[in-house]
Design a protein around this motif. Structure first.
Motif, PDB file in Angstrom:
ATOM      1  N   TYR A  24       0.843  -1.187   0.000  1.00  6.29           N
ATOM      2  CA  TYR A  24       0.000   0.000   0.000  1.00  6.29           C
ATOM      3  C   TYR A  24       0.883   1.245   0.000  1.00  6.29           C
ATOM      4  CZ  TYR A  24      -4.077  -2.796   1.407  1.00  6.29           C
ATOM      5  OH  TYR A  24      -5.102  -3.701   1.458  1.00  6.29           O
TER       6      TYR A  24
ATOM      7  N   GLN B 121       0.722   5.509   1.080  1.00  9.28           N
ATOM      8  CA  GLN B 121      -0.034   6.530   1.814  1.00  9.28           C
ATOM      9  C   GLN B 121       0.582   7.898   1.567  1.00  9.28           C
ATOM     10  OE1 GLN B 121       0.189   6.535   6.127  1.00  9.28           O
ATOM     11  NE2 GLN B 121      -1.940   7.187   6.291  1.00  9.28           N
TER      12      GLN B 121
ATOM     13  N   ASN C 161      -1.697  12.644   5.375  1.00  9.05           N
ATOM     14  CA  ASN C 161      -3.052  12.832   5.904  1.00  9.05           C
ATOM     15  C   ASN C 161      -4.128  12.160   5.047  1.00  9.05           C
ATOM     16  OD1 ASN C 161      -2.367  14.436   8.231  1.00  9.05           O
ATOM     17  ND2 ASN C 161      -1.854  16.059   6.783  1.00  9.05           N
ATOM     18  N   ARG C 162      -3.777  11.066   4.434  1.00 11.63           N
ATOM     19  CA  ARG C 162      -4.748  10.339   3.636  1.00 11.63           C
ATOM     20  C   ARG C 162      -4.789   8.878   4.059  1.00 11.63           C
ATOM     21  NH1 ARG C 162      -6.282  13.191  -0.889  1.00 11.63           N
ATOM     22  NH2 ARG C 162      -8.048  11.765  -0.811  1.00 11.63           N
ATOM     23  N   GLY C 163      -5.813   8.177   3.613  1.00 10.97           N
ATOM     24  CA  GLY C 163      -5.875   6.745   3.830  1.00 10.97           C
ATOM     25  C   GLY C 163      -4.895   6.007   2.943  1.00 10.97           C
ATOM     26  N   LEU C 164      -4.835   4.714   3.104  1.00  9.37           N
ATOM     27  CA  LEU C 164      -3.918   3.896   2.325  1.00  9.37           C
ATOM     28  C   LEU C 164      -4.537   3.516   0.989  1.00  9.37           C
ATOM     29  CD1 LEU C 164      -2.819   3.610   5.267  1.00  9.37           C
ATOM     30  CD2 LEU C 164      -2.015   1.349   4.582  1.00  9.37           C
TER      31      LEU C 164
ATOM     32  N   PHE D 248      -4.251   0.857  -2.205  1.00 10.42           N
ATOM     33  CA  PHE D 248      -3.747  -0.454  -2.576  1.00 10.42           C
ATOM     34  C   PHE D 248      -2.903  -0.352  -3.848  1.00 10.42           C
ATOM     35  CE2 PHE D 248      -3.661  -4.884  -3.306  1.00 10.42           C
ATOM     36  CZ  PHE D 248      -4.016  -5.118  -4.620  1.00 10.42           C
TER      37      PHE D 248
ATOM     38  N   LEU E  99       4.716   7.298   1.850  1.00 11.67           N
ATOM     39  CA  LEU E  99       4.953   6.252   2.863  1.00 11.67           C
ATOM     40  C   LEU E  99       4.400   4.943   2.326  1.00 11.67           C
ATOM     41  CD1 LEU E  99       5.973   5.749   5.752  1.00 11.67           C
ATOM     42  CD2 LEU E  99       3.713   6.419   6.577  1.00 11.67           C
TER      43      LEU E  99
ATOM     44  N   PHE F 215       3.660   0.767   2.761  1.00 13.02           N
ATOM     45  CA  PHE F 215       3.421  -0.282   3.740  1.00 13.02           C
ATOM     46  C   PHE F 215       3.308  -1.630   3.054  1.00 13.02           C
ATOM     47  CE2 PHE F 215       2.755   2.028   7.603  1.00 13.02           C
ATOM     48  CZ  PHE F 215       2.277   3.268   7.217  1.00 13.02           C
TER      49      PHE F 215
ATOM     50  N   PHE G   8       0.215  -5.084   9.249  1.00  7.42           N
ATOM     51  CA  PHE G   8       1.081  -4.220   8.460  1.00  7.42           C
ATOM     52  C   PHE G   8       2.487  -4.142   9.039  1.00  7.42           C
ATOM     53  CE2 PHE G   8      -1.640  -2.054   5.387  1.00  7.42           C
ATOM     54  CZ  PHE G   8      -2.883  -2.459   5.833  1.00  7.42           C
ATOM     55  N   GLY G   9       3.432  -3.876   8.152  1.00 10.30           N
ATOM     56  CA  GLY G   9       4.766  -3.507   8.581  1.00 10.30           C
ATOM     57  C   GLY G   9       4.765  -2.082   9.105  1.00 10.30           C
ATOM     58  N   SER G  10       5.924  -1.632   9.550  1.00 13.53           N
ATOM     59  CA  SER G  10       6.033  -0.318  10.197  1.00 13.53           C
ATOM     60  C   SER G  10       6.116   0.829   9.203  1.00 13.53           C
ATOM     61  CB  SER G  10       7.266  -0.287  11.095  1.00 13.53           C
ATOM     62  OG  SER G  10       8.423  -0.605  10.338  1.00 13.53           O
ATOM     63  N   GLY G  11       6.228   0.511   7.931  1.00 10.36           N
ATOM     64  CA  GLY G  11       6.250   1.553   6.913  1.00 10.36           C
ATOM     65  C   GLY G  11       7.655   2.005   6.548  1.00 10.36           C
ATOM     66  N   THR G  12       7.819   2.381   5.279  1.00 10.16           N
ATOM     67  CA  THR G  12       9.082   2.927   4.776  1.00 10.16           C
ATOM     68  C   THR G  12       8.775   4.214   4.038  1.00 10.16           C
ATOM     69  OG1 THR G  12      10.086   0.741   4.518  1.00 10.16           O
ATOM     70  CG2 THR G  12      11.041   2.558   3.242  1.00 10.16           C
ATOM     71  N   ARG G  13       9.472   5.266   4.430  1.00 14.56           N
ATOM     72  CA  ARG G  13       9.266   6.547   3.756  1.00 14.56           C
ATOM     73  C   ARG G  13      10.195   6.624   2.549  1.00 14.56           C
ATOM     74  NH1 ARG G  13       6.182  10.341   5.210  1.00 14.56           N
ATOM     75  NH2 ARG G  13       6.036   9.589   7.351  1.00 14.56           N
TER      76      ARG G  13
END
Lengths: 117, 115
Positions: free
Chosen positions: B36, B38, B41-44, B46, B88, B90, B105-110
């Motif tokens: 995903y 992101q 300030n938005r939703g994820l 797919f 971001l 995920f 989910f994973g912790s996310g990668t920017r």
């Protein structure tokens, strides 16, 4: 087509006040529903998920509760907010996973930014 | 415990270069994996998902992901990065059984793409 609505978009609440965030899904029936919290723009923590009306699973002990009074409505609540409840709350839905449908993805609402002051 | 890991908090790439965002998983049974994106300030949104039998999955916006069972990885890739890819990302996995399964989910990668 399916849509998910989540409101409000932003919310500022004082400590100790109640909370009610609502999420509804259109265009599908009997979905799985989820509430996630995202702190500080990073990882998503699964708070609750529901496979049907009044069927709620809680993932972490906390100050929050969830309810599903109707098939496509999922509500996140608190009786008394804490400062630590601040965050970005995301509602999501997915089709039921079964067999090959286990690879179904989740679809997210636009989120609610909650600030507890 | 079943989990998804994204070992990099941030990935920096120059525009036009290839990009890779790493993901490893630890789930029981057959893995069902997703990516995903992101925006602030938005939703994820797919991007793509892994379907058994096809190790290279193609998704939205030119992204693809490679499933590697022996390394339990599902890395996200793009041959040529765009500045607009900055966001971001995920990685996620469906865990559990049948209709009661849930998505973690994973912790996310920017991802930051410089012009």
């Amino acid at each position: 087509s399916q849509t998910i609505h989540q409101w409000p978009a932003t919310l500022v609440q004082p400590v100790g006040s109640p909370l009610s965030l609502e999420c509804t899904v259109e265009g599908t029936s009997n979905p799985n529903l989820y509430w996630y919290r995202q702190a500080a723009g990073r990882g998503l923590q699964l708070l609750f998920y529901s496979i049907g009306i009044d069927q709620i699973s809680s993932e972490v002990p906390q100050n929050l509760s969830a309810s599903r009074p109707q098939d496509r409505q999922f509500i996140l609540s608190s009786k008394k907010l804490l400062l630590s409840d601040s965050g970005f709350y995301l509602c999501a839905w997915s089709r039921k996973g079964r067999g090959r449908s286990m690879n179904t993805e989740a679809f997210f609402g636009q989120g609610t930014r909650l600030t507890v002051v | 415990a079943q989990s998804v890991a994204q070992p990099e908090d941030q990935v920096n790439v120059a525009e036009g270069n290839p990009l890779t965002v790493k993901c490893t998983y630890s789930v029981s049974g057959n893995p069902y994996l997703f990516w995903y994106v992101q925006y602030p300030n938005r939703g994820l949104q797919f991007l793509l998902k892994y379907i058994t039998g096809d190790n290279l999955v193609k998704g939205s916006y030119g992204f693809e992901a490679e499933f590697n069972k022996s390394q339990t990885s599902f890395h996200l890739k793009k041959p040529s990065a765009l500045v607009s890819d900055s966001a971001l990302y995920f990685c996620a996995a469906r865990v559990g059984y049948s209709s009661a399964s849930k998505i973690i989910f994973g912790s996310g990668t920017r991802l930051s793409i410089r012009p």
